[in-house]
Scaffold this motif. Structure first.
Motif, mmCIF file in Angstrom:
data_model
loop_
_atom_site.group_PDB
_atom_site.id
_atom_site.type_symbol
_atom_site.label_atom_id
_atom_site.label_comp_id
_atom_site.label_asym_id
_atom_site.label_seq_id
_atom_site.Cartn_x
_atom_site.Cartn_y
_atom_site.Cartn_z
ATOM 1 N N MET A 130 31.225 -2.919 20.850
ATOM 2 C CA MET A 130 31.558 -1.918 19.851
ATOM 3 C C MET A 130 30.274 -1.234 19.402
ATOM 4 S SD MET A 130 34.384 -3.988 17.607
ATOM 5 C CE MET A 130 35.031 -2.557 16.796
ATOM 6 N N THR A 131 30.333 0.060 19.304
ATOM 7 C CA THR A 131 29.155 0.824 18.903
ATOM 8 C C THR A 131 29.436 1.617 17.633
ATOM 9 O OG1 THR A 131 29.822 2.664 20.313
ATOM 10 C CG2 THR A 131 28.330 1.032 21.281
ATOM 11 N N ALA A 132 28.373 1.968 16.941
ATOM 12 C CA ALA A 132 28.485 2.715 15.689
ATOM 13 C C ALA A 132 28.882 4.164 15.979
ATOM 14 C CB ALA A 132 27.158 2.677 14.948
ATOM 15 N N PRO A 133 29.506 4.818 15.002
ATOM 16 C CA PRO A 133 29.886 6.220 15.184
ATOM 17 C C PRO A 133 28.672 7.134 15.125
ATOM 18 C CG PRO A 133 30.407 5.508 12.967
ATOM 19 C CD PRO A 133 29.934 4.287 13.716
ATOM 20 N N ASP A 134 28.865 8.384 15.566
ATOM 21 C CA ASP A 134 27.827 9.397 15.385
ATOM 22 C C ASP A 134 27.528 9.512 13.900
ATOM 23 O OD1 ASP A 134 27.752 9.892 18.102
ATOM 24 O OD2 ASP A 134 29.159 11.575 17.984
ATOM 25 N N ASN A 135 26.316 9.881 13.549
ATOM 26 C CA ASN A 135 25.888 9.947 12.154
ATOM 27 C C ASN A 135 26.832 10.816 11.307
ATOM 28 O OD1 ASN A 135 24.192 9.342 9.992
ATOM 29 N ND2 ASN A 135 23.028 11.222 10.290
ATOM 30 N N PHE B 130 38.752 6.461 5.810
ATOM 31 C CA PHE B 130 37.549 6.329 6.623
ATOM 32 C C PHE B 130 36.348 6.811 5.832
ATOM 33 C CE2 PHE B 130 40.870 6.296 9.729
ATOM 34 C CZ PHE B 130 40.400 5.494 10.756
ATOM 35 N N LYS B 131 35.294 5.995 5.815
ATOM 36 C CA LYS B 131 34.044 6.341 5.149
ATOM 37 C C LYS B 131 33.018 6.722 6.215
ATOM 38 C CE LYS B 131 34.939 3.070 1.445
ATOM 39 N NZ LYS B 131 34.607 1.765 0.903
ATOM 40 N N PRO B 132 32.002 7.519 5.860
ATOM 41 C CA PRO B 132 30.969 7.877 6.831
ATOM 42 C C PRO B 132 30.296 6.621 7.404
ATOM 43 C CG PRO B 132 30.731 9.176 4.832
ATOM 44 C CD PRO B 132 31.772 8.131 4.557
ATOM 45 N N ASN B 133 30.025 6.664 8.697
ATOM 46 C CA ASN B 133 29.312 5.600 9.421
ATOM 47 C C ASN B 133 30.048 4.263 9.404
ATOM 48 O OD1 ASN B 133 27.118 7.442 9.869
ATOM 49 N ND2 ASN B 133 26.543 7.086 7.751
ATOM 50 N N GLU B 134 31.352 4.293 9.274
ATOM 51 C CA GLU B 134 32.179 3.081 9.203
ATOM 52 C C GLU B 134 33.032 2.946 10.464
ATOM 53 O OE1 GLU B 134 34.894 1.290 5.728
ATOM 54 O OE2 GLU B 134 35.647 3.175 6.520
ATOM 55 N N ARG C 31 34.324 5.789 13.070
ATOM 56 C CA ARG C 31 34.808 5.425 14.402
ATOM 57 C C ARG C 31 36.064 4.585 14.269
ATOM 58 N NH1 ARG C 31 30.833 4.613 19.083
ATOM 59 N NH2 ARG C 31 31.024 6.841 18.787
ATOM 60 N N LEU C 32 37.051 4.930 15.086
ATOM 61 C CA LEU C 32 38.315 4.199 15.131
ATOM 62 C C LEU C 32 38.488 3.563 16.498
ATOM 63 C CD1 LEU C 32 41.216 3.448 14.125
ATOM 64 C CD2 LEU C 32 41.946 5.652 15.076
ATOM 65 N N LEU D 277 36.090 10.170 14.047
ATOM 66 C CA LEU D 277 36.861 11.018 13.141
ATOM 67 C C LEU D 277 35.998 11.393 11.950
ATOM 68 C CD1 LEU D 277 40.108 8.859 13.075
ATOM 69 C CD2 LEU D 277 39.808 11.012 14.291
ATOM 70 N N PRO D 278 36.275 12.537 11.331
ATOM 71 C CA PRO D 278 35.551 12.862 10.103
ATOM 72 C C PRO D 278 35.988 11.916 8.988
ATOM 73 C CG PRO D 278 37.251 14.505 10.530
ATOM 74 C CD PRO D 278 37.217 13.577 11.717
ATOM 75 N N PRO D 279 35.113 11.630 8.043
ATOM 76 C CA PRO D 279 35.502 10.773 6.916
ATOM 77 C C PRO D 279 36.715 11.353 6.190
ATOM 78 C CG PRO D 279 33.143 11.113 6.947
ATOM 79 C CD PRO D 279 33.720 12.046 7.963
ATOM 80 N N GLY D 280 37.481 10.477 5.573
ATOM 81 C CA GLY D 280 38.697 10.881 4.853
ATOM 82 C C GLY D 280 39.858 10.016 5.273
ATOM 83 N N GLU D 281 41.032 10.327 4.763
ATOM 84 C CA GLU D 281 42.235 9.555 5.066
ATOM 85 C C GLU D 281 42.890 10.106 6.326
ATOM 86 O OE1 GLU D 281 44.598 7.793 1.719
ATOM 87 O OE2 GLU D 281 46.028 9.267 2.483
ATOM 88 N N HIS D 282 43.227 9.207 7.252
ATOM 89 C CA HIS D 282 43.859 9.609 8.511
ATOM 90 C C HIS D 282 45.085 8.735 8.766
ATOM 91 C CE1 HIS D 282 40.628 12.259 9.896
ATOM 92 N NE2 HIS D 282 39.800 11.370 9.360
#
Length: 111
Positions: A1-6, A69-73, A10-11, A48-53
């Motif tokens: 598993m890798t971290a999302p883009d800055n 979803f939070k940034p970098n999560e 990531r889902l 995905l961009p941060p926010g509710e999905h």
């Protein structure tokens, strides 16, 4: 598993191998955006961009789970198949990152 883009989230959507519903695959969406087709023993990954999905899947019925979803999560959704009248029904469940890491290790990318 890798971290999302800055700044992104990531889902991972995964499905452990099972005899139950093994031949059934289904489309997975984030809102109205297709993520891919999840297969038995497979996983999908998308930033995905941060926010509710709302993460959803459909065979003869539509099932969904909504996640913040939070940034970098990293968030994980476990998919499985339940019994339906004519075809298996998708099940989606938000799971912890620890559970996801343990279970996703036995899966392969769904292409």
């Amino acid at each position: 598993m890798t971290a999302p883009d800055n700044g992104q989230s990531r889902l991972y959507v995964y499905r452990t191998s099972s005899i139950k519903g093994a031949g059934i695959s289904f489309n997975v969406n984030a809102g109205n955006t297709p993520i891919g087709i999840i297969r038995n023993g497979g996983y999908l990954v998308v930033d995905l961009p941060p926010g509710e999905h709302e993460i959803s899947a459909k065979t003869e019925v539509r099932r969904s789970v909504t996640l913040p979803f939070k940034p970098n999560e990293i968030q994980c959704v476990k998919a499985s198949v339940g019994f339906g009248a004519f075809v298996g029904r998708p099940k989606l469940e938000a799971v912890s990152l620890e559970q996801c890491r343990n279970e996703i290790a036995g899966t392969k990318a769904s292409l």
